[in-house]
Design an enzyme around this catalytic site. Structure first.
Site, PDB file in Angstrom:
ATOM      1  N   LYS A 143       0.926  -1.161  -0.017  1.00  0.00           N
ATOM      2  CA  LYS A 143       0.133  -0.006   0.234  1.00  0.00           C
ATOM      3  C   LYS A 143       0.935   1.123  -0.010  1.00  0.00           C
ATOM      4  O   LYS A 143       1.965   1.299   0.744  1.00  0.00           O
ATOM      5  CB  LYS A 143      -0.754  -0.090   1.186  1.00  0.00           C
ATOM      6  CG  LYS A 143      -1.935   1.267   1.326  1.00  0.00           C
ATOM      7  CD  LYS A 143      -2.846   0.920   2.699  1.00  0.00           C
ATOM      8  CE  LYS A 143      -3.967   2.076   2.648  1.00  0.00           C
ATOM      9  NZ  LYS A 143      -4.851   1.820   3.797  1.00  0.00           N
ATOM     10  N   SER A 194      -9.658   1.977   2.905  1.00  0.00           N
ATOM     11  CA  SER A 194      -8.975   2.589   1.905  1.00  0.00           C
ATOM     12  C   SER A 194      -7.716   1.699   1.340  1.00  0.00           C
ATOM     13  O   SER A 194      -7.115   2.271   0.346  1.00  0.00           O
ATOM     14  CB  SER A 194      -7.933   3.798   2.744  1.00  0.00           C
ATOM     15  OG  SER A 194      -7.227   3.107   3.621  1.00  0.00           O
ATOM     16  N   SER A 231     -10.119  -0.413   7.171  1.00  0.00           N
ATOM     17  CA  SER A 231      -9.485   0.071   5.702  1.00  0.00           C
ATOM     18  C   SER A 231      -9.052  -1.316   4.973  1.00  0.00           C
ATOM     19  O   SER A 231      -8.449  -1.400   3.992  1.00  0.00           O
ATOM     20  CB  SER A 231      -8.574   1.062   5.568  1.00  0.00           C
ATOM     21  OG  SER A 231      -9.285   2.235   5.821  1.00  0.00           O
TER      22      SER A 231
END
Lengths: 487, 95
Positions: free
Chosen positions: A79, A154, A178
């Site tokens: 990420k 997210s 997330s």
């Protein structure tokens, strides 16, 4: 071997160790898939092909020398919230569009030392603030099951990339859901560990008392292998737990007979989509067949979690994001007329809408005269929520329910009303407030989109959660489903 | 509305973040919506409840007061917007 992207880590380990293919060929397979499919999905912000192939070459040398570990030569995507030395680390923001990290996050360092092969950095909501991955400066990521749908957020880029077979494993972070929510929306497995289990060093901070990194993969077993490398004490993170980490694969096969599951009535009430409820019910029935006992429990303060979260998280964010001032790194506006103008315009230009909303809410909640009414009150509510979990988890082994009230919404839907988007995190946010571990596993479909089951455990019970998820996945094949367009 | 356009300007200044004049109304509406959600906390009486600042009620770990970092000035300033002789440059503060 054209189906390498559907293999588990254990299968890939066997293929690499028996020299059927090299780590370089494996990396090339995934890079070709990224090139073929990511213009549709937009799940990567950066692809690090050259560095990846170099790492794969080193992995091949280790394998040839008989020194391979569990993850040697396994491709991974990070990420874009994790700092990667020499590679752009944008956190999905214009603010950090020019930021080449000068050091590695501890998680990245650990995975490098384990000889994984980094394919690139995945797309995400800006500064991890969002539930759809639409707030990224680099544009929205699409859901591989239906490109009209969001992948969740997210960590939406990581989830979409795994679901589409663009990487076998990825890192994610979870402040209010997330990891778990995009895992649910994309039909993959994602674990939010106990707060403090995985180092936050080099993980760009959103809300420091809630943020936690974790593994995302195609199965619970793969998550366990990834967590084995990610977890552990780190002196560079002052909130890192000193409790010894474990071999998270050791208990995967434990029998589930006598497992006590609590189903909180607040997680099955009004607002839960009927199709989602049916998939969850079927999964619970399957677990009964595996020997689990089920009872109803109550977490009475659940509905206060979102209100408390939207004080605590923005307050901590407004403080954390004050470092982005246009002076030392990140975006700076052109021709500032004085220092205040430099700050105000650099930040106005560098941050997107959702980030600005949260900074303003946090600034307001912490401002003179409002601290007690908002921040202190939210911290007291947080205690009530944590106490609910503690009470219930003294009566049952784990708590189960849906990850989300509905399946992935269409792109654009959530942008109309931020508050409506916030409410979709109603089952995930309480877990962060309590600091507990929870896993999301795919358990079927509703409206042709994936449904995730959430299993919440006691602090540091990651092994138990992975055990339950693994036994479920041995008995079912929902986690083996792949989106038709990305076979 | 819980937050007026004037308050938006004040909050934005506290956060050192300029807001376009055209966006002020929209932020006032959005922030009011969020605070409306937040105020649902008032349903519950939390007097006497100990505030929870940290999920595991941990204590801040202290380390020995010794230098552990090496000097990385050049590396860390390499991506600064403006530097000169090892210093970060900003517009003139004192005339």
């Amino acid at each position: 071997m054209s189906d390498l992207h559907c293999k588990t880590l254990t299968e890939l380990r066997g293929i690499l160790d028996s020299k059927q293919i090299s780590a370089q060929e494996l990396a090339q397979h995934f890079i070709r898939r990224i090139q073929a499919h990511d213009s549709t999905l937009n799940s990567f912000i950066s692809v690090t092909e050259d560095a990846g192939l170099l790492a794969a070459q080193r992995a091949d040398e280790k394998i040839a020398a008989g020194q391979a570990g569990a993850l040697t030569g396994i491709p991974v995507a990070h990420k874009d919230i994790f700092c990667t030395m020499g590679v752009k680390t944008s956190c999905g923001s214009r603010m950090l569009d020019n930021f080449i990290a000068p050091y590695n996050a501890s998680v990245v360092e650990r995975l490098n030392q384990a000889d994984t092969v980094m394919l690139g950095k995945t797309n995400m909501d800006e500064f991890a603030m969002g539930s759809t991955s639409e707030s990224s400066y680099y544009g929205a990521t699409k859901n591989p099951w239906d490109t009209q749908a969001v992948p969740g957020g997210s960590s939406g880029g990581s989830a979409a990339a795994i679901a589409a077979g663009l990487t076998p494993i990825a890192t994610g972070t979870d402040t209010g859901g997330s990891i778990r929510q995009p895992a649910a929306y994309c039909g993959i497995t994602g674990l939010k560990p106990t707060y403090g289990r995985v180092s936050r060093f080099g993980m760009i901070a959103y809300a420091s008392s809630l943020d936690q990194g974790g593994p995302m993969a195609r199965s619970a077993e793969d998550c366990a292998l990834l967590l084995n490398v990610m977890a552990g004490f780190d002196a560079r993170d002052s909130t890192s737990s000193e409790q010894a980490s474990e071999d998270y694969t050791a208990q995967l096969n434990l029998d589930l007979t006598g497992l006590k599951i609590g189903l909180p009535r607040e997680y099955f009430g009004a607002g839960l989509d009927v199709g989602v409820a049916q998939a969850i019910d079927a999964a619970i029935s399957e677990l009964r067949k595996l020997g689990a006992e089920v009872r109803e429990v109550s977490l009475p303060n659940s509905e206060l979690a979102i209100p408390a979260y939207y004080v605590i998280a923005p307050a901590e964010a407004s403080s954390n994001l004050s470092r982005f001032d246009g002076v030392r790194f990140g975006h700076r506006c052109d021709a500032p007329k004085d220092l205040t103008d430099l700050y105000e315009r650099s930040r106005a230009e560098g941050f997107g809408d959702e980030v600005k909303r949260r900074i303003m809410i946090g600034t307001y909640a912490l401002s003179s005269g409002y601290y007690d009414a908002y921040y202190l009150k939210a911290q007291r509510v947080r205690r009530l929520i944590a106490d609910d979990f503690q009470r219930v988890l003294s009566e049952v082994d784990v708590i189960m329910g849906p990850v989300t009230p509905s399946v992935a919404p269409n792109l654009g839907e959530s942008l109309k009303d931020p508050v409506a988007m916030y409410l979709s995190d109603i089952y995930t946010v309480p877990v962060n407030l309590a600091g507990l571990p929870a896993i999301s596993i795919p358990v079927g479909f509703a409206h042709n989109r994936p449904v995730g089951l959430q299993v919440i455990g006691k602090a540091f019970a990651e092994s138990r959660l992975l055990n339950i998820a693994h036994r479920f996945q041995q008995a079912t094949d929902w986690h083996r489903q792949t989106p038709p367009a990305f076979k | 509305m819980l937050i007026t356009p004037n308050e938006v300007m004040k909050i934005a200044h506290l956060a050192r973040m300029s807001v376009d004049h055209d966006d002020v109304e929209r932020y006032a509406k959005d922030l009011s919506g969020i605070l409306g959600l937040v105020e649902q906390m008032n349903q519950v009486d939390v007097r006497g409840i100990e505030p929870m600042a940290h999920p595991l009620d941990m204590c801040q770990r202290l380390r020995a007061d010794v230098v552990t970092e090496v000097n990385q000035r050049d590396t860390l300033q390499a991506h600064a917007p403006a530097v000169e002789r090892g210093l970060f440059l900003v517009p003139k503060v004192i005339e």
